[in-house]
Every structure is written in structure tokens, then in C-alpha cells.
Design a protein around this motif. Structure first.
Motif, PDB file in Angstrom:
ATOM      1  N   SER A 167       4.872  -0.889  -2.595  1.00  0.00           N
ATOM      2  CA  SER A 167       4.398  -2.341  -0.920  1.00  0.00           C
ATOM      3  C   SER A 167       4.475  -1.720   0.081  1.00  0.00           C
ATOM      4  CB  SER A 167       5.386  -3.788  -1.544  1.00  0.00           C
ATOM      5  OG  SER A 167       5.215  -3.558  -2.550  1.00  0.00           O
ATOM      6  N   LEU A 168       4.799  -1.478   0.684  1.00  0.00           N
ATOM      7  CA  LEU A 168       5.132  -1.753   2.210  1.00  0.00           C
ATOM      8  C   LEU A 168       4.202  -0.264   1.962  1.00  0.00           C
ATOM      9  CD1 LEU A 168       9.172  -1.531   2.958  1.00  0.00           C
ATOM     10  CD2 LEU A 168       7.457  -3.121   3.299  1.00  0.00           C
ATOM     11  N   TRP A 169       3.895   1.102   1.599  1.00  0.00           N
ATOM     12  CA  TRP A 169       3.071   1.639   2.158  1.00  0.00           C
ATOM     13  C   TRP A 169       1.463   1.269   2.154  1.00  0.00           C
ATOM     14  CZ3 TRP A 169       2.329   6.711  -2.149  1.00  0.00           C
ATOM     15  CH2 TRP A 169       2.840   7.997  -1.258  1.00  0.00           C
ATOM     16  N   LEU A 170       1.424  -0.034   0.911  1.00  0.00           N
ATOM     17  CA  LEU A 170       0.049  -0.083   1.377  1.00  0.00           C
ATOM     18  C   LEU A 170      -0.091  -1.196   2.025  1.00  0.00           C
ATOM     19  CD1 LEU A 170      -0.032  -1.357  -2.457  1.00  0.00           C
ATOM     20  CD2 LEU A 170      -1.793  -0.238  -1.336  1.00  0.00           C
ATOM     21  N   ILE A 171       1.015  -2.141   2.624  1.00  0.00           N
ATOM     22  CA  ILE A 171       0.755  -2.488   4.032  1.00  0.00           C
ATOM     23  C   ILE A 171       0.652  -1.948   5.353  1.00  0.00           C
ATOM     24  CG2 ILE A 171       1.906  -4.313   5.874  1.00  0.00           C
ATOM     25  CD1 ILE A 171       3.681  -5.572   2.635  1.00  0.00           C
ATOM     26  N   SER A 172       1.585  -0.457   5.441  1.00  0.00           N
ATOM     27  CA  SER A 172       1.420   0.806   6.602  1.00  0.00           C
ATOM     28  C   SER A 172       0.067   1.302   6.714  1.00  0.00           C
ATOM     29  CB  SER A 172       2.837   1.355   6.547  1.00  0.00           C
ATOM     30  OG  SER A 172       3.198   2.072   7.716  1.00  0.00           O
ATOM     31  N   PHE A 173      -0.302   1.490   5.283  1.00  0.00           N
ATOM     32  CA  PHE A 173      -1.718   2.346   4.996  1.00  0.00           C
ATOM     33  C   PHE A 173      -2.943   1.531   6.536  1.00  0.00           C
ATOM     34  CE2 PHE A 173       0.060   6.406   3.154  1.00  0.00           C
ATOM     35  CZ  PHE A 173      -1.052   6.859   3.316  1.00  0.00           C
ATOM     36  N   SER A 174      -2.696  -0.197   5.490  1.00  0.00           N
ATOM     37  CA  SER A 174      -3.444  -0.898   6.055  1.00  0.00           C
ATOM     38  C   SER A 174      -3.409  -1.858   7.632  1.00  0.00           C
ATOM     39  CB  SER A 174      -3.649  -2.305   4.784  1.00  0.00           C
ATOM     40  OG  SER A 174      -4.035  -2.290   3.787  1.00  0.00           O
ATOM     41  N   LEU A 175      -2.361  -1.317   8.018  1.00  0.00           N
ATOM     42  CA  LEU A 175      -1.368  -2.122   9.350  1.00  0.00           C
ATOM     43  C   LEU A 175      -2.365  -0.010  10.387  1.00  0.00           C
ATOM     44  CD1 LEU A 175       1.370  -3.938   9.455  1.00  0.00           C
ATOM     45  CD2 LEU A 175      -0.453  -4.894   9.576  1.00  0.00           C
ATOM     46  N   GLY A 176      -2.274   0.439  10.070  1.00  0.00           N
ATOM     47  CA  GLY A 176      -2.780   1.746   9.901  1.00  0.00           C
ATOM     48  C   GLY A 176      -4.233   2.175  10.326  1.00  0.00           C
ATOM     49  N   ILE A 177      -5.118   0.788   9.951  1.00  0.00           N
ATOM     50  CA  ILE A 177      -6.503   0.798   9.724  1.00  0.00           C
ATOM     51  C   ILE A 177      -6.698   0.342  10.906  1.00  0.00           C
ATOM     52  CG2 ILE A 177      -9.026   0.153   8.197  1.00  0.00           C
ATOM     53  CD1 ILE A 177      -7.364   1.553   5.895  1.00  0.00           C
ATOM     54  N   VAL A 178      -6.449  -1.198  11.354  1.00  0.00           N
ATOM     55  CA  VAL A 178      -6.307  -2.081  11.964  1.00  0.00           C
ATOM     56  C   VAL A 178      -5.865  -1.327  13.301  1.00  0.00           C
ATOM     57  CG1 VAL A 178      -5.024  -4.215  12.900  1.00  0.00           C
ATOM     58  CG2 VAL A 178      -5.690  -4.406  10.272  1.00  0.00           C
ATOM     59  N   VAL A 179      -4.947  -1.347  13.864  1.00  0.00           N
ATOM     60  CA  VAL A 179      -4.533   0.124  14.457  1.00  0.00           C
ATOM     61  C   VAL A 179      -5.444   1.380  14.880  1.00  0.00           C
ATOM     62  CG1 VAL A 179      -3.262   2.263  15.524  1.00  0.00           C
ATOM     63  CG2 VAL A 179      -1.888   0.295  14.610  1.00  0.00           C
ATOM     64  N   TYR A 180      -6.538   1.898  14.069  1.00  0.00           N
ATOM     65  CA  TYR A 180      -7.682   3.032  14.344  1.00  0.00           C
ATOM     66  C   TYR A 180      -8.960   2.232  14.890  1.00  0.00           C
ATOM     67  CZ  TYR A 180     -11.847   5.244  13.042  1.00  0.00           C
ATOM     68  OH  TYR A 180     -13.291   5.699  13.368  1.00  0.00           O
ATOM     69  N   VAL A 181      -8.832   0.463  13.911  1.00  0.00           N
ATOM     70  CA  VAL A 181     -10.313  -0.005  14.641  1.00  0.00           C
ATOM     71  C   VAL A 181      -9.922  -0.542  16.025  1.00  0.00           C
ATOM     72  CG1 VAL A 181     -11.433  -2.586  14.429  1.00  0.00           C
ATOM     73  CG2 VAL A 181     -11.069  -0.798  12.132  1.00  0.00           C
ATOM     74  N   LEU A 182      -8.248  -0.868  16.279  1.00  0.00           N
ATOM     75  CA  LEU A 182      -8.712  -1.062  17.669  1.00  0.00           C
ATOM     76  C   LEU A 182      -8.472  -0.489  18.176  1.00  0.00           C
ATOM     77  CD1 LEU A 182      -5.653  -3.516  17.228  1.00  0.00           C
ATOM     78  CD2 LEU A 182      -7.369  -4.339  17.684  1.00  0.00           C
ATOM     79  N   LEU A 183      -8.541   1.425  18.242  1.00  0.00           N
ATOM     80  CA  LEU A 183      -8.499   2.259  19.310  1.00  0.00           C
ATOM     81  C   LEU A 183      -9.581   3.143  19.613  1.00  0.00           C
ATOM     82  CD1 LEU A 183      -5.247   3.872  18.781  1.00  0.00           C
ATOM     83  CD2 LEU A 183      -5.679   2.838  20.854  1.00  0.00           C
ATOM     84  N   HIS A 184     -10.588   2.839  18.377  1.00  0.00           N
ATOM     85  CA  HIS A 184     -11.767   3.603  18.066  1.00  0.00           C
ATOM     86  C   HIS A 184     -13.308   3.046  17.716  1.00  0.00           C
ATOM     87  CE1 HIS A 184      -9.076   7.356  18.921  1.00  0.00           C
ATOM     88  NE2 HIS A 184      -8.246   6.652  17.839  1.00  0.00           N
ATOM     89  N   VAL A 185     -12.813   2.022  17.393  1.00  0.00           N
ATOM     90  CA  VAL A 185     -13.904   0.295  17.288  1.00  0.00           C
ATOM     91  C   VAL A 185     -14.133  -0.776  18.078  1.00  0.00           C
ATOM     92  CG1 VAL A 185     -14.977  -0.470  15.456  1.00  0.00           C
ATOM     93  CG2 VAL A 185     -13.718   1.466  15.103  1.00  0.00           C
ATOM     94  N   GLY A 186     -13.047  -1.424  18.547  1.00  0.00           N
ATOM     95  CA  GLY A 186     -13.136  -2.531  18.865  1.00  0.00           C
ATOM     96  C   GLY A 186     -13.340  -2.238  20.723  1.00  0.00           C
TER      97      GLY A 186
END
Length: 187
Positions: A167-186
Motif C-alpha cells: 500500500s505504502l509502496w504504491l502511494i510512494s511510487f505514485s507521488l514520485g510520478i507527481v514529483v516528476y511531473v512537477l519538476l520535468h513536465v509542468g
């Protein structure tokens, strides 16, 4: 086949967790000199975040499928998927740490200050917190699986810790993708 003696599950988990987290925090804190890693061309260092987001997405899929497999009673498929998830996580971490050490630290946030304070930092903090909490849980579930035969695992804490870890792994990986989007896409 017992890879880890049963009485060593907790100490092995503790040692793996402490060593792993010490390396991550040392790298993030700039305590590991770049001279300890091989030189890499800029294009490779620039590609790592993009490769890591693909690895993260693949890990989300393998964790979810592994969870589904065990709910359906398919232990062999579950084992393959969860080991694959762990290997994806290890690949992610090696690439992340290589880039972090090579470049001297994390990327600065390029967006507006309000987004930085009220979106990026909270998402990043939760992502990091969950990733840190996840490490001993994932190790414990994996070490238990290596210490007991499959038929004995239901009598251990493997399933309980595995649920929390997944459960925590899924949430952490998902939030990592959000961080990526904020840093490298947004921005």
C-alpha cells in the motif's frame, strides 16, 4: 529452500534497512563525493528522471498485479511479480542515487514559489516519508519470504506486513510520478 535462517529475519531486515537508508540520506545530503561514481555524459544524467518515471509506472503495475495474484491464490505469480517490483525499485534507486551523487544533489524546483510551498514540498515530503517507512516493511516481507517455505508463510507476519508495504509502496511510487511531473513536465 531457506535462504535466511528464521532467527535472523529481524536482524537482517534491520541491517538492510539501516544500510540502505544511510546510503540514501548520505547521497541526498551530499556526503558521498561524486568521485566515487563513474563520470557520465550530461545526456545520460538528463535521461535518468525520464527512465525512472517509466520504472516507477512499471513498479506500480507489478505491485498491483502481485497483490491481485495473491488475492486469487496464485502464489507463484505473486512471488514473481513482487520480486520484479523489488528489482524495479532497486534499479530506480541505483539510477536515482547515481544521478544525485553525480550532479551534487536534487534538482531545484523550477516553478512559482506558491506551487513550490503549497504543492511540491508537501507532495515531496509525503513521498519521501512513505519511501523511508516502506524500506523496512518491504525488506521484512521479503526476508520472511526467504526464511520460510511457502506453505509456512501464512503463519508468519508476511501477509500483514506485505499489505502495508504494498500500500505504502504504491502511494510512494505514485507521488514520485507527481514529483516528476512537477519538476520535468509542468515547469
Amino acid at each position: 529452500m531457506q535462504v535466511v535462517p528464521r532467527e535472523r529475519v529481524r536482524p537482517v531486515t534491520a541491517i538492510l534497512s539501516v544500510v540502505s537508508l544511510a546510503i540514501v540520506f548520505a547521497a541526498a545530503g551530499g556526503q558521498i563525493p561524486p568521485s566515487l561514481v563513474p563520470d557520465a555524459p550530461g545526456w545520460l544524467l538528463d535521461a535518468i528522471p525520464h527512465v525512472n518515471v517509466v520504472i516507477s509506472a512499471a513498479a506500480i503495475v507489478t505491485i498491483a498485479l502481485g497483490w491481485r495474484a495473491i488475492r486469487r491464490g496464485n502464489v507463484d505469480r505473486h512471488r514473481i511479480l513482487m520480486v520484479t517490483s523489488f528489482l524495479l525499485f532497486a534499479a530506480f534507486l541505483v539510477l536515482y542515487l547515481f544521478r544525485l551523487i553525480s550532479t551534487g544533489g536534487p534538482d531545484p524546483f523550477p516553478g512559482p514559489d506558491a506551487v513550490y510551498r503549497f504543492v511540491y514540498l508537501p507532495v515531496l515530503a509525503i513521498h519521501i516519508f512513505l519511501a523511508v517507512v516502506c524500506v523496512p516493511l518491504v525488506y521484512y516481507a521479503l526476508v520472511l519470504a526467504m526464511a520460510y517455505p511457502i506453505e509456512e508463510l501464512p503463519r508468519t507476519n508476511h501477509a500483514r506486513f506485505g499489505r502495508y508495504a504494498a500500500s505504502l509502496w504504491l502511494i510512494s511510487f505514485s507521488l514520485g510520478i507527481v514529483v516528476y511531473v512537477l519538476l520535468h513536465v509542468g515547469y
